[in-house]
Design a protein around this motif. Structure first.
Motif, PDB file in Angstrom:
ATOM      1  N   ALA A   1       0.794  -1.232   0.000  1.00  0.00           N
ATOM      2  CA  ALA A   1       0.000   0.000   0.000  1.00  0.00           C
ATOM      3  C   ALA A   1       0.831   1.290   0.000  1.00  0.00           C
ATOM      4  O   ALA A   1       0.355   2.336   0.465  1.00  0.00           O
ATOM      5  N   HIS A   2       2.051   1.223  -0.532  1.00  0.00           N
ATOM      6  CA  HIS A   2       2.871   2.443  -0.565  1.00  0.00           C
ATOM      7  C   HIS A   2       4.044   2.181  -1.511  1.00  0.00           C
ATOM      8  O   HIS A   2       5.067   1.637  -1.118  1.00  0.00           O
ATOM      9  N   ILE A   3       3.837   2.561  -2.776  1.00  0.00           N
ATOM     10  CA  ILE A   3       4.831   2.294  -3.821  1.00  0.00           C
ATOM     11  C   ILE A   3       5.056   3.566  -4.634  1.00  0.00           C
ATOM     12  O   ILE A   3       4.111   4.126  -5.185  1.00  0.00           O
ATOM     13  N   HIS A   4       6.304   3.992  -4.695  1.00  0.00           N
ATOM     14  CA  HIS A   4       6.621   5.221  -5.435  1.00  0.00           C
ATOM     15  C   HIS A   4       6.883   4.930  -6.900  1.00  0.00           C
ATOM     16  O   HIS A   4       7.640   4.022  -7.228  1.00  0.00           O
ATOM     17  N   LEU A   5       6.282   5.748  -7.770  1.00  0.00           N
ATOM     18  CA  LEU A   5       6.593   5.633  -9.192  1.00  0.00           C
ATOM     19  C   LEU A   5       7.876   6.397  -9.505  1.00  0.00           C
ATOM     20  O   LEU A   5       8.699   5.951 -10.281  1.00  0.00           O
TER      21      LEU A   5
ATOM     22  N   GLU B   1       3.070   9.243  -5.627  1.00  0.00           N
ATOM     23  CA  GLU B   1       4.252  10.084  -5.770  1.00  0.00           C
ATOM     24  C   GLU B   1       4.367  10.944  -4.527  1.00  0.00           C
ATOM     25  O   GLU B   1       3.374  11.237  -3.864  1.00  0.00           O
ATOM     26  N   HIS B   2       5.606  11.349  -4.236  1.00  0.00           N
ATOM     27  CA  HIS B   2       5.836  12.345  -3.179  1.00  0.00           C
ATOM     28  C   HIS B   2       5.308  13.701  -3.648  1.00  0.00           C
ATOM     29  O   HIS B   2       5.488  14.050  -4.820  1.00  0.00           O
ATOM     30  N   THR B   3       4.748  14.468  -2.737  1.00  0.00           N
ATOM     31  CA  THR B   3       4.309  15.806  -3.139  1.00  0.00           C
ATOM     32  C   THR B   3       5.478  16.675  -3.618  1.00  0.00           C
ATOM     33  O   THR B   3       5.290  17.541  -4.470  1.00  0.00           O
TER      34      THR B   3
ATOM     35  N   LEU C   1      -1.249   9.952  -3.444  1.00  0.00           N
ATOM     36  CA  LEU C   1      -0.109  10.803  -3.129  1.00  0.00           C
ATOM     37  C   LEU C   1       0.410  10.493  -1.739  1.00  0.00           C
ATOM     38  O   LEU C   1      -0.359  10.069  -0.869  1.00  0.00           O
ATOM     39  N   GLU C   2       1.706  10.728  -1.544  1.00  0.00           N
ATOM     40  CA  GLU C   2       2.267  10.760  -0.194  1.00  0.00           C
ATOM     41  C   GLU C   2       2.576  12.221   0.109  1.00  0.00           C
ATOM     42  O   GLU C   2       3.440  12.828  -0.520  1.00  0.00           O
ATOM     43  N   VAL C   3       1.827  12.773   1.055  1.00  0.00           N
ATOM     44  CA  VAL C   3       1.904  14.205   1.364  1.00  0.00           C
ATOM     45  C   VAL C   3       2.777  14.424   2.597  1.00  0.00           C
ATOM     46  O   VAL C   3       2.567  13.787   3.629  1.00  0.00           O
TER      47      VAL C   3
ATOM     48  N   SER D   1       5.761  -1.664   1.162  1.00  0.00           N
ATOM     49  CA  SER D   1       7.204  -1.815   0.912  1.00  0.00           C
ATOM     50  C   SER D   1       7.928  -0.478   0.845  1.00  0.00           C
ATOM     51  O   SER D   1       9.132  -0.426   1.034  1.00  0.00           O
ATOM     52  N   ASP D   2       7.199   0.594   0.512  1.00  0.00           N
ATOM     53  CA  ASP D   2       7.848   1.880   0.206  1.00  0.00           C
ATOM     54  C   ASP D   2       8.825   1.729  -0.961  1.00  0.00           C
ATOM     55  O   ASP D   2       9.868   2.386  -0.990  1.00  0.00           O
ATOM     56  N   ALA D   3       8.489   0.857  -1.897  1.00  0.00           N
ATOM     57  CA  ALA D   3       9.341   0.671  -3.080  1.00  0.00           C
ATOM     58  C   ALA D   3       9.521   1.994  -3.810  1.00  0.00           C
ATOM     59  O   ALA D   3       8.595   2.795  -3.899  1.00  0.00           O
ATOM     60  N   HIS D   4      10.722   2.216  -4.322  1.00  0.00           N
ATOM     61  CA  HIS D   4      10.980   3.377  -5.170  1.00  0.00           C
ATOM     62  C   HIS D   4      11.334   2.937  -6.586  1.00  0.00           C
ATOM     63  O   HIS D   4      11.713   3.741  -7.420  1.00  0.00           O
ATOM     64  N   LYS D   5      11.270   1.617  -6.818  1.00  0.00           N
ATOM     65  CA  LYS D   5      11.501   1.082  -8.173  1.00  0.00           C
ATOM     66  C   LYS D   5      10.816  -0.279  -8.267  1.00  0.00           C
ATOM     67  O   LYS D   5      10.531  -0.906  -7.229  1.00  0.00           O
TER      68      LYS D   5
END
Ligand code: ZN
Ligand code: ZN
Length: 265
Positions: free
Chosen positions: A4-8, A37-39, A94-96, A241-245
């Motif tokens: 529930a938290h994956i960065h594009l 995405e991060h704000t 979004l992650e704010v 996971s907070d994946a960034h890739k």
């Protein structure tokens, strides 16, 4: 299983790129992913950071070294992706970065588009980032007493949960990532207040493993102490996971499944 938290972290949004995340999720046995995405990725969100930028030149330099894009590109991609069908559930949000004095701005910005979710995360304490190696030591950890930083961090997490701006609170104990700085106060009362706030405002808390595999913290996700208090209060929990890739999608989700969702005896 859910991630529930994956960065594009994308400059160009394409279906091929999103499909790489989905393929990895399938390989890892994940049925649902929440991409975000991060704000600080977006030009339109820059006013959120103005106080932090004025607080420390290091923060300004760090924030502005990244190329920001117009949020419309992300909106357009979400709208397009929603017309597609995927083998797993895919949600977009979004992650704010939460700053209490910016609640009105955050509210307006979130109302601008129909996101599936909005995660509120604390990345700044006393308007200074706590998680940037090489910067945070100098402007935060070596400046303020560690106990004060921890207390202020949890006050901010609690405020973010009470703000009714977010569906979910990101990584609620990542303040622990700088293991050279350890508090010597009992945080139980703050954990309990956080649990009560999450319940009364119907906000989900994340068991996020980013701290473990990205920053080498021994805890795989939340500390057992915090996790158990949240479970005792029946806080809604999710795993991330907070994946960034793409390669990090679903990382360790299987390993934290049981301790996150099985009720303690
Ligand atoms: Zn975060
Ligand atoms: Zn994140």
């Amino acid at each position: 299983m859910i991630d529930a938290h994956i960065h594009l972290e994308a400059e160009n949004y394409t279906l091929e790129y999103l499909n790489a995340y989905i393929r990895q999720a399938l390989d890892m046995g994940i049925d649902e992913i929440h991409v975000l995405e991060h704000t600080h990725h977006f030009k339109e969100w820059l006013p959120l950071y103005e106080d932090a930028i004025n607080e420390a030149p290091e923060t300004k330099q760090w924030l502005l070294q990244h190329d920001m894009i117009h949020i419309q590109r992300y909106y357009d991609f979400i709208s397009f992706a929603r017309t597609q069908s995927f083998p797993i559930t895919v949600k977009f949000g979004l992650e704010v970065c939460y700053f209490p004095q910016k609640e009105a701005f955050i509210k307006t910005m979130l109302e601008d588009f129909d996101f599936d979710f909005a995660i509120g995360s604390i990345h700044y304490v006393y308007l200074r980032p706590y998680d940037l190696k090489g910067i945070s030591e100098k402007i935060l950890w070596n400046v303020y007493p560690t106990n004060d930083i921890y207390e202020e961090y949890y006050h901010l997490v609690i405020q973010s949960a009470a703000s009714d701006l977010f569906t979910q609170i990101g990584h609620p104990d990542t303040i622990k990532m700088f293991t050279d700085y350890k508090p010597d106060i009992d945080l139980t009362a703050l954990y309990q207040e956080l649990a009560e706030t999450l319940v009364s405002h119907h906000v989900i808390a994340e068991n996020n493993v980013g701290c473990h595999y990205r920053y080498g913290h021994p805890d795989m996700g939340m500390s057992d102490t915090l996790l158990n208090i949240l479970k005792e209060h029946h806080v809604m929990l999710t795993t991330s996971s907070d994946a960034h890739k793409p390669a990090h999608v679903g990382m360790h989700i299987k390993d934290i499944q049981e301790k996150t969702f099985l009720q303690n005896k």
